[in-house]
Structure formats: C-alpha cells, structure tokens
Design an enzyme around this catalytic site. Structure first.
Site, PDB file in Angstrom:
ATOM      1  N   GLY A  87       0.817  -1.216   0.000  1.00  0.00           N
ATOM      2  CA  GLY A  87       0.000   0.000   0.000  1.00  0.00           C
ATOM      3  C   GLY A  87       0.846   1.260   0.000  1.00  0.00           C
ATOM      4  CB  CYS A  88       3.768   2.274   2.016  1.00  0.00           C
ATOM      5  SG  CYS A  88       2.934   2.184   3.613  1.00  0.00           S
ATOM      6  CB  THR A  89       5.183   0.347  -2.832  1.00  0.00           C
ATOM      7  OG1 THR A  89       6.125  -0.092  -1.847  1.00  0.00           O
ATOM      8  CG2 THR A  89       5.862   0.431  -4.192  1.00  0.00           C
ATOM      9  CB  ALA A 143       5.697   6.054  -2.529  1.00  0.00           C
TER      10      ALA A 143
END
Length: 97
Positions: free
Chosen positions: A46-48, A51
């Site tokens: 999710g963070c990738t 970003a």
C-alpha cells in the site's frame, strides 16, 4: 497531545532527517502549498502504491505550486533505498522517534 488535522490546516512544526541525510524544516517550505503524507513503512504494498502515485502526479502538483513530502518511521538509509528503487523525485523524511 496530538490533534487531527483537516485539509488546509497548517502542518505542525516538523524538522526531520531526509532520505539524503539533510535536515528539512517544513516551516521553510517556499511554495504556495505543501502536501505531507504519512505512511507506516517503505516497501509495503500500500505504501509503495501511494508513493508511486505521488511520483506519477508530481508534475501536476508542482504546477499548482505544491511540494510533496512523505514521512515514515523508516531510517534515512531505508528511505534512500526506497527513493532509488522507485525513482521517487520528492523528499522522504524519517520520523524514527
């Protein structure tokens, strides 16, 4: 004591170490707006995605006068790896406290 921020609220004073080892004080932001997003950990799915979405839309944000900063609890070396691997053209900040 923490409080929830709403869109348009001034960011709290943040002076953090960037992925390149420099110190960034968001109070010094010079553009008309600043987007600060918080994420739990680099290299997670999710963070990738988040970003990379900021990366892919950075030109439009910059065109509107915004700077983008991502903040996580990762150390600066891990953030540098994340920036390099995903070609992130904006600053990631470490809040490892």
């Amino acid at each position: 004591m923490s409080r929830e921020l709403s869109t348009g609220d001034p960011a709290p004073a943040l002076r953090l170490t960037a992925h390149d080892g420099s110190i960034v004080d968001l109070a010094d932001a010079t553009h008309s707006g600043t987007v600060v997003y918080f994420y739990p950990k680099a290299f997670t799915p999710g963070c990738t995605t988040e970003a990379c979405d900021f990366r892919d839309n950075l030109a439009a944000l910059k065109g509107q006068g915004y700077d983008v900063y991502g903040v996580s609890g990762d150390d600066p070396q891990e953030l540098q790896r994340f920036v390099t691997e995903y070609h992130l053209p904006y600053t990631l900040l470490s809040d490892a406290s």
